[in-house]
Design a protein around this motif. Structure first.
Motif, PDB file in Angstrom:
ATOM      1  N   LEU A  29       0.836  -1.207   0.000  1.00 45.39           N
ATOM      2  CA  LEU A  29       0.000   0.000   0.000  1.00 45.39           C
ATOM      3  C   LEU A  29       0.868   1.254   0.000  1.00 45.39           C
ATOM      4  CD1 LEU A  29      -2.734  -1.072   2.589  1.00 45.39           C
ATOM      5  CD2 LEU A  29      -3.076  -0.730   0.148  1.00 45.39           C
ATOM      6  N   LEU A  30       1.918   1.264   0.810  1.00 45.59           N
ATOM      7  CA  LEU A  30       2.804   2.426   0.866  1.00 45.59           C
ATOM      8  C   LEU A  30       3.527   2.628  -0.462  1.00 45.59           C
ATOM      9  CD1 LEU A  30       4.352   2.000   4.439  1.00 45.59           C
ATOM     10  CD2 LEU A  30       2.559   3.588   3.734  1.00 45.59           C
ATOM     11  N   HIS A  31       3.919   1.539  -1.086  1.00 49.28           N
ATOM     12  CA  HIS A  31       4.591   1.643  -2.382  1.00 49.28           C
ATOM     13  C   HIS A  31       3.635   2.158  -3.450  1.00 49.28           C
ATOM     14  CE1 HIS A  31       6.151   0.051  -6.271  1.00 49.28           C
ATOM     15  NE2 HIS A  31       7.313   0.425  -5.760  1.00 49.28           N
ATOM     16  N   THR A  32       2.432   1.622  -3.466  1.00 52.00           N
ATOM     17  CA  THR A  32       1.443   2.059  -4.453  1.00 52.00           C
ATOM     18  C   THR A  32       1.074   3.523  -4.264  1.00 52.00           C
ATOM     19  OG1 THR A  32       0.548  -0.194  -4.490  1.00 52.00           O
ATOM     20  CG2 THR A  32      -0.827   1.532  -5.448  1.00 52.00           C
ATOM     21  N   ILE A  35       4.844   6.334  -1.233  1.00 52.39           N
ATOM     22  CA  ILE A  35       5.553   6.704  -0.003  1.00 52.39           C
ATOM     23  C   ILE A  35       6.942   6.083   0.034  1.00 52.39           C
ATOM     24  CG2 ILE A  35       5.495   6.582   2.522  1.00 52.39           C
ATOM     25  CD1 ILE A  35       3.471   8.487   1.252  1.00 52.39           C
ATOM     26  N   ILE A  36       7.088   4.844  -0.449  1.00 51.35           N
ATOM     27  CA  ILE A  36       8.387   4.180  -0.478  1.00 51.35           C
ATOM     28  C   ILE A  36       8.706   3.773  -1.907  1.00 51.35           C
ATOM     29  CG2 ILE A  36       8.289   3.374   1.908  1.00 51.35           C
ATOM     30  CD1 ILE A  36       7.343   0.670   0.923  1.00 51.35           C
ATOM     31  N   SER A  68       1.528   6.968   7.352  1.00 54.30           N
ATOM     32  CA  SER A  68       0.474   7.814   6.788  1.00 54.30           C
ATOM     33  C   SER A  68       0.699   8.003   5.294  1.00 54.30           C
ATOM     34  CB  SER A  68       0.470   9.173   7.501  1.00 54.30           C
ATOM     35  OG  SER A  68      -0.519  10.022   6.966  1.00 54.30           O
ATOM     36  N   PHE A  69      -0.402   8.071   4.539  1.00 56.12           N
ATOM     37  CA  PHE A  69      -0.314   8.374   3.119  1.00 56.12           C
ATOM     38  C   PHE A  69      -1.614   9.035   2.682  1.00 56.12           C
ATOM     39  CE2 PHE A  69      -1.963   4.037   3.348  1.00 56.12           C
ATOM     40  CZ  PHE A  69      -3.030   4.053   2.466  1.00 56.12           C
ATOM     41  N   ASP A  70      -1.559   9.696   1.539  1.00 53.95           N
ATOM     42  CA  ASP A  70      -2.732  10.381   1.001  1.00 53.95           C
ATOM     43  C   ASP A  70      -3.399   9.498  -0.046  1.00 53.95           C
ATOM     44  OD1 ASP A  70      -2.321  12.605   2.575  1.00 53.95           O
ATOM     45  OD2 ASP A  70      -1.093  13.625   1.062  1.00 53.95           O
ATOM     46  N   ARG A 320       2.783  11.284   5.358  1.00 53.87           N
ATOM     47  CA  ARG A 320       3.435  10.658   4.205  1.00 53.87           C
ATOM     48  C   ARG A 320       4.546   9.702   4.615  1.00 53.87           C
ATOM     49  NH1 ARG A 320       2.078  11.644  -0.575  1.00 53.87           N
ATOM     50  NH2 ARG A 320       4.108  10.961  -1.414  1.00 53.87           N
ATOM     51  N   GLY A 321       4.190   8.755   5.470  1.00 50.63           N
ATOM     52  CA  GLY A 321       5.085   7.667   5.799  1.00 50.63           C
ATOM     53  C   GLY A 321       6.032   7.911   6.945  1.00 50.63           C
TER      54      GLY A 321
END
Length: 677
Positions: A29-32, A35-36, A68-70, A320-321
């Motif tokens: 999820l963070l990659h998509t 964020i990473i 956290s991410f948007d 944002r991560g």
């Protein structure tokens, strides 16, 4: 910032049985979300949320973590939680602050024991939940079998939003249904109308078919009311289905827009220690704004637990991560606050009497049913060990410490052996203290069987304390807790003396007649007397003629134990509710074993050539059953168990080691007090 312009936020929990892939899903999820740049691996120990060295080595999540991410116009605070049942306390605290959840199920292993416990709790707490069936790329993955298990074991109110292509292969993918899929649309309409009479009436009254957009909107509404659960399939490893899941999070889970200008209200769901030993409080802001260098109040909203006051020295907001230093944090966000000395998990930030957490999770998960003694490898570390364990208990309120002053031993309650290993490693790595453990024992409780009372007067019955106390104890129903009442005139006893009695009653009830905790009873202070402060002619205080709080603290256990002995108590052992799935031909052998283990099996349910068997079993025998299950069921047995209730012990009552607050031997107790003085 006005409340009308406050950003939308979604506090999202990722929950699953261990090894279902929730941490891998978090990475994807963070990659998509951008964020990473690279996806970490649980096996390689380089994931974003498993930051502890111990987590990286063991490949499991031990502490909850926030990133956290948007997602379009919504800020998602994603909380990764442990999957191992030994760390269920971490999950319990996270649930108190969630707006929604994603429950991860393995397409290979299917619905597992912890999955069922989590789903029952999510539905009971009314937390909107999506289901993500992970690992569709693994050998053995099955669409229909997993979906059937979800419906049978979790809830029938599920809506699969797509099918899978080539499950069990590296090219497996998720194919979302479209409005042109008539079977899907018909099934969706049937489920939604069956769940809501108002929507059914709307559909019956409408001369035209319900538009597809209206069906999706109704699915979102019913998901928010925990009437329906959209299901997605995919793979956190390959990324299949993850984009669709993210779209589902945005569409079906309810984001909130907090009031940053409202009264201050926040929930503390995690506490950890910084490098300098300072407390760091994780707070979900419900209303209002907190600023650095601002003085805030917190408490638990109870009259006997007054609010504390402290100044926020610094704060971080998850953005944002990462946790980023900010001057203020407003409603809807999650922040880490420093400077609030004494703040605890479960505290409410804001005015006294403020509402409790977003969800009241207390009592939804089972209490720990095991206990062991922690022994330092080096004798000089004994004092440091107690301090370290106290700090660990601050971070995990379900770690219950019991101090045996006579033997200078510390007892600690546990959920399982893995938790014990983690505590041992944490003490070694973070505190430099090597420890061993005594044999793990089952944690029983005591319940009163009658009413009892006792009284100790000054100068009588060899009472060496300048205090007189009368106490009456009465049974209370399970779950009532300990209630302390005053049967004396208010103000007839100095507040310090009354507080000493009240606090010592709680400690003594923690170690009842047989040494076990008495969780439910009413204790009434029926009589009291003290000697007013006396001084010599030169004005010096004379302890031999004046009562102190210590006199009341030392006398209370004697009086309370006498009252408890008169009332009588009975030891109760913890019992687990179990569910066994096993081959039909192994049933007779299994029933004989269950009876020998003290279990009470119930009726069986046929599932093809397999059987499902439910019943009760003493918590102390669950490990034995787990150990023997593979050989008894030809390797095909599946066991689920969780705490159910306490039941009276038959035969001789098991006793716990006695301490100075369990003074069955009056002489031993008084000698200990004299040595202490």
């Amino acid at each position: 910032m006005s409340s009308s312009l406050a950003p939308k936020t979604l506090n999202l929990g990722i929950l699953a049985h261990i090894d279902a892939g929730k941490t891998s899903l978090t990475e994807r999820l963070l990659h998509t979300a951008g964020i990473i740049d690279e996806i970490g691996s649980v096996d390689a120990g380089n994931t974003q949320t498993d930051s502890l060295a111990l987590e990286r080595r063991r490949g499991i999540t031990i502490k909850s973590a926030v990133v956290s991410f948007d997602l379009d116009d919504v800020t998602v605070n994603l909380i990764d939680t442990p999957g191992h049942p030994d760390f269920i306390a971490e999950v319990e605290r996270v649930l108190s602050v969630l707006d929604g959840a994603v429950l991860v199920v393995s397409a290979v292993e299917g619905v597992q024991a912890q999955t069922r416990v989590l789903m029952r709790t999510l539905r009971r707490l009314r937390i909107p939940t999506l289901i993500f069936v992970n690992k569709i790329d693994r050998r053995g993955a099955a669409y229909e079998r997993t979906l059937r298990a979800v419906r049978e074991k979790l809830t029938p109110a599920v809506v699969p939003l797509g099918a899978t292509r080539s499950p069990g292969t590296s090219t497996a993918d998720f194919l979302p249904y479209a409005e042109t899929d008539s079977a899907f649309v018909t099934g969706l309409l049937d489920l939604l109308t069956a769940q809501d009479d108002a929507f059914l009436a709307h559909c019956l009254e409408s001369p035209q078919p319900v538009p597809y957009e209206r069906l999706r909107a109704e699915l979102a509404r019913q998901t928010g009311r925990v009437l329906a659960h959209p299901v997605f399939f995919g793979s956190a490893t390959t990324g299949a289905g993850v984009t669709d899941l993210m779209a589902g999070i945005r569409e079906f889970l309810p984001a909130v827009r907090g009031d940053g200008e409202g009264p201050l209200l926040g929930t503390v769901f995690k506490v950890e220690r910084g490098t300098a030993g300072e407390r760091i409080a994780y707070v979900r802001m419900v209303s209002g704004t907190v600023r650095t260098r601002e003085t805030v109040r917190w408490g638990r909203g109870r009259s006997d637990d007054p609010a504390a006051v402290g100044k926020v020295t610094s704060l971080d907001v998850f953005d944002r991560g990462a946790a980023v230093a900010r001057d203020a944090v407003s409603a809807g966000r999650i922040a880490r606050l420093r400077g609030l000395v004494g703040i605890r998990i479960g505290d409410t930030l804001g005015a006294p009497g403020a509402p409790a957490p977003v969800h009241d999770v207390q009592g939804h998960f089972s209490p720990p049913t095991l206990e062991t003694v922690v022994v330092p490898e080096r004798e000089p570390d004994r004092g440091r060990l107690h301090v370290a364990l106290t700090q660990l208990a601050e971070q995990d309120p379900l770690i219950d410490l019991r101090r045996d002053e006579l033997r200078q031993e510390t007892h600690i309650s546990l959920y399982g052996e893995v938790q014990k290993e983690v505590i041992q490693a944490t003490l070694a790595e973070e505190y430099g203290i090597g420890v061993t453990f005594r044999e793990t024992t089952t944690l029983c409780i005591e319940r009163l069987t009658g009413t009892g009372s006792a009284f100790e007067a000054i100068g009588e019955n060899a009472n060496p304390f300048l205090a007189a106390i009368g106490l009456r104890v009465e049974p209370a129903p399970p779950g009532h807790g300990v209630e302390f009442r005053l049967g004396i005139e208010l103000g007839s006893l100095p507040p310090a003396f009354l507080r000493a009695v009240r606090e010592t009653v709680d400690v003594t009830l923690g170690q009842g007649v047989h040494g076990w905790r008495i969780p439910d009873c009413t204790v009434t202070l029926t009589r009291s007397r003290y000697l007013a402060r006396q001084s010599h002619a030169r004005g010096t205080f004379d302890k031999s003629m004046s009562s102190t709080a210590g006199d009341f603290r030392d006398l209370t256990p004697l009086v309370l134990m006498s009252a408890l002995r008169e009332a009588g108590t009975r030891v109760h052992e913890p019992v687990h509710r179990f569910r066994l799935e096993l081959p039909e031909e192994t049933l007779d052998t299994m029933l004989h074993v269950l009876i020998r283990l003290g279990a009470l099996p119930g009726p069986t349910i046929q599932h093809g050539r397999s059987l499902a068997l439910e019943g009760d079993i003493p918590a102390a025998r669950v490990h034995d059953l787990q150990r023997r299950l593979p050989s008894l069921t030809q390797g095909e047995g599946v066991l689920e168990s969780s705490f159910s209730h306490y039941r009276p012990v038959t035969g001789a009552a098991p006793s716990r080691a006695r301490t100075d607050h369990n003074p069955l031997n009056r002489k031993e107790y008084l000698l200990h007090v004299l040595r202490r003085v």
